[in-house]
Design a protein around this motif. Structure first.
Motif, mmCIF file in Angstrom:
data_model
loop_
_atom_site.group_PDB
_atom_site.id
_atom_site.type_symbol
_atom_site.label_atom_id
_atom_site.label_comp_id
_atom_site.label_asym_id
_atom_site.label_seq_id
_atom_site.Cartn_x
_atom_site.Cartn_y
_atom_site.Cartn_z
ATOM 1 N N ASN A 260 45.435 -18.764 14.994
ATOM 2 C CA ASN A 260 46.231 -18.624 14.082
ATOM 3 C C ASN A 260 47.847 -18.244 14.907
ATOM 4 O OD1 ASN A 260 44.658 -19.136 11.372
ATOM 5 N ND2 ASN A 260 43.814 -17.591 12.696
ATOM 6 N N PRO A 261 48.464 -19.047 15.560
ATOM 7 C CA PRO A 261 49.444 -18.438 16.343
ATOM 8 C C PRO A 261 50.361 -17.970 15.347
ATOM 9 C CG PRO A 261 49.208 -20.654 16.702
ATOM 10 C CD PRO A 261 47.954 -20.321 15.993
ATOM 11 N N ASP A 262 50.581 -18.459 14.443
ATOM 12 C CA ASP A 262 51.773 -18.192 13.393
ATOM 13 C C ASP A 262 51.578 -16.927 12.461
ATOM 14 O OD1 ASP A 262 49.503 -19.472 12.134
ATOM 15 O OD2 ASP A 262 50.935 -19.442 10.192
ATOM 16 N N PHE A 263 50.347 -16.226 12.930
ATOM 17 C CA PHE A 263 50.045 -14.927 12.260
ATOM 18 C C PHE A 263 50.946 -13.983 12.986
ATOM 19 C CE2 PHE A 263 45.942 -16.028 9.725
ATOM 20 C CZ PHE A 263 46.506 -17.000 9.028
ATOM 21 N N SER A 264 51.366 -12.973 12.259
ATOM 22 C CA SER A 264 51.824 -11.686 12.539
ATOM 23 C C SER A 264 51.121 -10.443 12.282
ATOM 24 C CB SER A 264 53.299 -11.386 12.327
ATOM 25 O OG SER A 264 54.050 -12.458 12.793
ATOM 26 N N PHE A 265 50.906 -9.377 13.029
ATOM 27 C CA PHE A 265 50.011 -8.075 12.869
ATOM 28 C C PHE A 265 50.827 -7.070 13.284
ATOM 29 C CE2 PHE A 265 47.512 -11.743 14.208
ATOM 30 C CZ PHE A 265 46.358 -12.180 13.203
ATOM 31 N N PRO A 266 50.227 -5.807 12.789
ATOM 32 C CA PRO A 266 50.723 -4.669 13.069
ATOM 33 C C PRO A 266 50.670 -4.360 14.575
ATOM 34 C CG PRO A 266 49.822 -4.545 10.818
ATOM 35 C CD PRO A 266 49.295 -5.729 11.407
ATOM 36 N N ASP A 267 51.099 -3.413 15.213
ATOM 37 C CA ASP A 267 50.659 -3.022 16.548
ATOM 38 C C ASP A 267 49.349 -2.308 16.665
ATOM 39 O OD1 ASP A 267 50.876 -2.318 19.014
ATOM 40 O OD2 ASP A 267 51.806 -0.568 19.196
ATOM 41 N N GLY A 268 48.160 -2.923 17.144
ATOM 42 C CA GLY A 268 46.777 -2.318 16.991
ATOM 43 C C GLY A 268 46.049 -2.742 15.975
ATOM 44 N N ILE A 269 45.061 -2.052 15.959
ATOM 45 C CA ILE A 269 44.155 -2.145 14.710
ATOM 46 C C ILE A 269 44.342 -1.069 13.791
ATOM 47 C CG2 ILE A 269 41.727 -1.845 14.048
ATOM 48 C CD1 ILE A 269 42.189 -4.595 15.488
ATOM 49 N N CYS A 270 44.243 -1.407 12.575
ATOM 50 C CA CYS A 270 44.312 -0.283 11.544
ATOM 51 C C CYS A 270 43.337 0.291 11.163
ATOM 52 C CB CYS A 270 44.915 -1.060 10.176
ATOM 53 S SG CYS A 270 46.531 -2.134 10.492
ATOM 54 N N THR A 271 43.172 1.648 11.220
ATOM 55 C CA THR A 271 42.286 2.498 11.120
ATOM 56 C C THR A 271 42.068 2.936 9.809
ATOM 57 O OG1 THR A 271 42.078 2.928 13.710
ATOM 58 C CG2 THR A 271 40.855 4.729 12.188
ATOM 59 N N ILE A 272 40.798 3.169 9.118
ATOM 60 C CA ILE A 272 40.943 3.873 7.645
ATOM 61 C C ILE A 272 40.749 5.265 7.978
ATOM 62 C CG2 ILE A 272 39.617 4.208 5.586
ATOM 63 C CD1 ILE A 272 38.668 1.122 6.139
ATOM 64 N N ILE A 273 41.894 5.904 7.277
ATOM 65 C CA ILE A 273 41.997 7.317 7.615
ATOM 66 C C ILE A 273 41.572 8.032 6.274
ATOM 67 C CG2 ILE A 273 43.776 7.124 9.194
ATOM 68 C CD1 ILE A 273 45.891 7.872 7.047
ATOM 69 N N ALA A 274 41.465 7.662 5.200
ATOM 70 C CA ALA A 274 40.875 8.289 3.973
ATOM 71 C C ALA A 274 40.431 6.991 2.922
ATOM 72 C CB ALA A 274 42.255 8.917 3.110
ATOM 73 N N ARG A 275 39.568 7.557 2.243
ATOM 74 C CA ARG A 275 38.830 6.975 1.112
ATOM 75 C C ARG A 275 39.164 7.865 -0.273
ATOM 76 N NH1 ARG A 275 36.088 2.536 2.448
ATOM 77 N NH2 ARG A 275 35.321 2.443 4.479
ATOM 78 N N ASN A 276 39.511 7.115 -1.411
ATOM 79 C CA ASN A 276 39.781 7.429 -2.566
ATOM 80 C C ASN A 276 38.338 7.503 -3.486
ATOM 81 O OD1 ASN A 276 40.306 8.225 -5.287
ATOM 82 N ND2 ASN A 276 42.037 6.606 -5.469
ATOM 83 N N GLY A 277 37.808 8.859 -3.212
ATOM 84 C CA GLY A 277 36.539 9.092 -4.119
ATOM 85 C C GLY A 277 36.374 8.739 -5.439
ATOM 86 N N ASN A 278 37.418 8.498 -6.198
ATOM 87 C CA ASN A 278 37.539 8.461 -7.507
ATOM 88 C C ASN A 278 37.888 6.996 -7.908
ATOM 89 O OD1 ASN A 278 37.381 11.241 -8.055
ATOM 90 N ND2 ASN A 278 39.634 11.560 -7.774
ATOM 91 N N ASP A 279 38.055 6.189 -6.988
ATOM 92 C CA ASP A 279 38.118 4.857 -7.119
ATOM 93 C C ASP A 279 36.967 4.040 -7.147
ATOM 94 O OD1 ASP A 279 39.195 2.107 -7.297
ATOM 95 O OD2 ASP A 279 40.015 2.171 -5.290
ATOM 96 N N PRO A 280 36.889 3.470 -8.241
ATOM 97 C CA PRO A 280 35.377 2.767 -8.419
ATOM 98 C C PRO A 280 35.338 1.554 -7.519
ATOM 99 C CG PRO A 280 36.493 2.580 -10.416
ATOM 100 C CD PRO A 280 37.243 3.630 -9.522
ATOM 101 N N PHE A 281 36.352 1.031 -7.236
ATOM 102 C CA PHE A 281 36.648 -0.269 -6.472
ATOM 103 C C PHE A 281 36.859 -0.066 -4.890
ATOM 104 C CE2 PHE A 281 38.551 -0.639 -10.717
ATOM 105 C CZ PHE A 281 37.723 -1.403 -11.293
ATOM 106 N N ALA A 282 36.356 1.191 -4.500
ATOM 107 C CA ALA A 282 36.500 1.497 -2.925
ATOM 108 C C ALA A 282 37.591 1.287 -2.273
ATOM 109 C CB ALA A 282 35.213 0.715 -2.278
ATOM 110 N N GLY A 283 38.776 1.566 -2.817
ATOM 111 C CA GLY A 283 40.119 1.582 -2.090
ATOM 112 C C GLY A 283 40.121 2.645 -1.150
ATOM 113 N N PHE A 284 41.172 2.514 -0.027
ATOM 114 C CA PHE A 284 41.189 3.445 1.113
ATOM 115 C C PHE A 284 42.508 3.226 1.619
ATOM 116 C CE2 PHE A 284 39.562 -0.553 2.516
ATOM 117 C CZ PHE A 284 40.444 -1.178 3.357
ATOM 118 N N THR A 285 42.833 4.116 2.401
ATOM 119 C CA THR A 285 44.318 4.527 3.193
ATOM 120 C C THR A 285 43.975 3.951 4.622
ATOM 121 O OG1 THR A 285 44.731 6.134 1.581
ATOM 122 C CG2 THR A 285 45.851 5.930 3.595
#
Length: 286
Positions: free
Chosen positions: A113-138
């Protein structure tokens, strides 16, 4: 003399002599007379030898522990440090392998997909919301890295969710398990359209509901849903999940489909964010 012979002491001596004589005869018959003194000595002294050896070993062991306690502690600390360093090296190697794999996947996605743009590098998960039943994260990428609201979050396996909050150095991700994620989707087999509209009832089983499907639509278990991309908010053709159940709505005019997400959002360490794609700005300006 007669008194001595008839005395009890003499009788005791005779008995002892008789016992010794019997023992000598037995020893001579069993192992030879030449070995008798040695056998007698060993037999008599063996318990004392074992006892003294035990005492000696006990004393040596405890004295060694006391005298060399500091040396043993230093050696133990050194061994612990070496083991800790080796374990950390293993962790670092595993992390490098995982990062290289993700970078390879990002490169492949970029090539496809040459038209796609991405941030610099891979995005690492640094935190998870333990109170979120839908498994949201940072994740560790934000506005400074080109990320904005509603950017699509995914892996090479499938869609994970969308960016719901953005800070300069990090972002919050709401997963597709959440009712707040309303991505338009379409089946690859029969081009049946729908919209993600989940309910917490299905979240418990790790499923996502697709709603607004026409009652006569040709949809069945096993069909694959991908992003439709009509709105221009999300890029098209990204895998979302597979249909595991289809049922009629209570109004009788539409259907719902339950899909199993292609990616397990609860077991991720890193993700990819698509920050731009061909047609996004054009559609957003309309």
């Amino acid at each position: 003399m007669k008194e001595f012979i008839h005395s009890r002491r003499f009788k005791v001596i005779v008995c002892i002599f008789a016992l010794l004589l019997g023992f000598m005869i037995y020893a001579a018959a069993a192992g030879g007379a030449a070995s008798l003194p040695e056998r007698v000595f060993k037999t008599v002294t063996s318990p004392f030898v074992r006892f003294s050896t035990g005492i000696s070993n006990f004393v040596v062991d405890n004295v060694d522990k006391v005298v060399n306690a500091d040396r043993y502690k230093r050696e133990n600390d050194e061994y612990r440090k070496i083991i800790s360093e080796l374990n950390q090296q293993i962790v670092n190697i595993d992390e490098l392998k995982n990062e290289n794999r993700l970078l390879q996947e990002l490169l492949e996605m970029s090539n496809e997909n040459p038209d796609f743009s991405f941030p610099d590098g891979i995005c690492t998960i640094i935190a998870r919301n333990g109170n979120d039943p839908f498994a949201g994260f940072t994740i560790d990428r934000g506005g400074n890295h080109g990320i904005s609201l509603n950017d699509l979050v995914l892996t090479h396996v499938g869609v994970v969710g969308i960016i719901s909050q953005v800070a300069p150095g990090y972002s919050q991700v709401t997963t597709l398990l959440s009712p707040e994620v309303g991505i338009g989707v379409i089946t690859t087999r029969s081009n049946i359209e729908g919209v993600l509209q989940n309910d917490i009832v299905f979240t418990r089983d790790g499923l996502v509901r697709v709603s607004f499907i026409h009652s006569n639509a040709d949809i069945e278990v096993g069909d694959m849903f991908v992003t439709i991309g009509k709105s221009g908010v999300y890029p098209p053709g990204q895998i979302v999940g597979k249909v595991v159940e289809v049922y009629d709505d209570s109004n009788g005019m539409s259907k719902h489909a339950l899909i199993e997400p292609a990616e397990d959002v609860t077991r991720l360490n890193s993700v990819i964010v698509i920050t731009d794609f061909e047609g996004r700005e054009e559609n957003e300006d309309k």
